[in-house]
Design a protein around this motif. Structure first.
Motif, PDB file in Angstrom:
ATOM      1  N   MET A   1       0.849  -1.181   0.000  1.00 45.75           N
ATOM      2  CA  MET A   1       0.000   0.000   0.000  1.00 45.75           C
ATOM      3  C   MET A   1       0.895   1.245   0.000  1.00 45.75           C
ATOM      4  N   ASN A   2       0.471   2.273  -0.701  1.00 43.71           N
ATOM      5  CA  ASN A   2       1.177   3.551  -0.704  1.00 43.71           C
ATOM      6  C   ASN A   2       0.669   4.403   0.457  1.00 43.71           C
ATOM      7  N   GLU A  29      -1.253   8.593  -5.949  1.00 43.02           N
ATOM      8  CA  GLU A  29      -1.535   7.165  -5.722  1.00 43.02           C
ATOM      9  C   GLU A  29      -1.528   6.811  -4.235  1.00 43.02           C
ATOM     10  N   ILE A  30      -1.387   7.804  -3.352  1.00 38.39           N
ATOM     11  CA  ILE A  30      -1.432   7.553  -1.908  1.00 38.39           C
ATOM     12  C   ILE A  30      -2.800   6.999  -1.533  1.00 38.39           C
ATOM     13  N   GLU A  31      -2.774   5.902  -0.754  1.00 36.92           N
ATOM     14  CA  GLU A  31      -4.021   5.234  -0.374  1.00 36.92           C
ATOM     15  C   GLU A  31      -4.432   5.520   1.068  1.00 36.92           C
ATOM     16  N   ASN A  68      -9.181   6.239   5.845  1.00 41.37           N
ATOM     17  CA  ASN A  68      -8.028   6.593   5.016  1.00 41.37           C
ATOM     18  C   ASN A  68      -6.980   7.389   5.793  1.00 41.37           C
ATOM     19  N   PHE A  69      -7.312   7.786   7.017  1.00 41.45           N
ATOM     20  CA  PHE A  69      -6.406   8.559   7.861  1.00 41.45           C
ATOM     21  C   PHE A  69      -6.085   7.764   9.123  1.00 41.45           C
ATOM     22  N   PHE A  95       7.231  -2.260   8.327  1.00 38.89           N
ATOM     23  CA  PHE A  95       6.145  -2.498   7.360  1.00 38.89           C
ATOM     24  C   PHE A  95       6.721  -2.594   5.941  1.00 38.89           C
ATOM     25  N   PRO A  96       7.490  -3.644   5.652  1.00 41.02           N
ATOM     26  CA  PRO A  96       8.117  -3.736   4.322  1.00 41.02           C
ATOM     27  C   PRO A  96       7.101  -3.864   3.181  1.00 41.02           C
ATOM     28  N   GLN A  97       5.864  -4.197   3.504  1.00 41.57           N
ATOM     29  CA  GLN A  97       4.835  -4.343   2.475  1.00 41.57           C
ATOM     30  C   GLN A  97       4.308  -2.991   1.985  1.00 41.57           C
ATOM     31  N   HIS A  98       4.643  -1.893   2.683  1.00 31.10           N
ATOM     32  CA  HIS A  98       4.163  -0.565   2.305  1.00 31.10           C
ATOM     33  C   HIS A  98       5.262   0.250   1.629  1.00 31.10           C
ATOM     34  N   GLN A  99       4.839   1.173   0.781  1.00 23.18           N
ATOM     35  CA  GLN A  99       5.747   2.160   0.199  1.00 23.18           C
ATOM     36  C   GLN A  99       5.396   3.495   0.858  1.00 23.18           C
TER      37      GLN A  99
END
Length: 191
Positions: A1-2, A29-31, A68-69, A95-99
């Motif tokens: 997730m971004n 693209e921020i989620e 979203n926050f 959290f390596p799964q996030h960018q």
């Protein structure tokens, strides 16, 4: 997730912060936007700073149930003063799964090279920059491949103005979320 990381003292959080966070969700693209409440900004004096837990509570009230926050007290548990690069490193490892993307105001681009390990931040992360009135930004940084200028409202609400208004007994309605205003008045904050 971004994930967009919005660092700040949030002393107090105001509608401008929320408008910028929403613009990041709508125009990039921020989620999710994580509000990272900073216990102490190395570039600011801490004398006028409310206790970090009061500021965190106001952020939580402001974002309510917006999924979203997120409000984060991560930097409360890190060495002080807190440096953005250390927080980014910690989050990337946890959290390596996030960018992670760093959300900053255009006015901060000028001082960005003075940040601890600024080159490392630019190399490993993207900066999402929102416009600020009268900002004089570095052309070199504006054109950097990891710097993204984001279309967002030009918001000129200042926490300093809000604190002064409270001290002078003036209303802060329409400057901070209603629940935050109620909290400030009930707790007699900034008096």
């Amino acid at each position: 997730m971004n994930i967009g990381l919005f660092f700040g003292s949030f002393n107090p959080i105001h509608l401008g912060h929320l408008m910028i966070a929403q613009a990041m969700l709508d125009n990039t693209e921020i989620e999710q936007v994580w509000f990272i409440v900073s216990p102490q900004n190395p570039f600011k004096k801490s004398k006028a700073l409310l206790h970090e837990f009061d500021r965190l509570e106001m952020v939580e009230l402001a974002i309510g149930d917006n999924f979203n926050f997120r409000a984060s007290d991560l930097e409360f548990h890190m060495p002080r003063p807190s440096y953005t690069v250390d927080t980014l490193t910690y989050l990337s490892e946890k959290f390596p799964q996030h960018q992670f993307k760093l959300i900053i105001g255009e006015d901060n681009l000028k001082s960005f090279p003075k940040w601890k390990n600024a080159e490392k931040i630019l190399e490993l992360y993207e900066l999402y920059v929102y416009p600020r009135p009268n900002a004089v930004a570095s052309i070199e940084l504006k054109n950097h491949p990891h710097v993204k200028m984001v279309d967002a409202p030009m918001v000129d609400i200042s926490a300093t103005f809000i604190r002064r208004a409270i001290q002078e007994g003036k209303s802060v309605n329409y400057l901070v979320p209603e629940k935050v205003a109620e909290h400030i008045y009930a707790r007699k904050l900034y008096k």
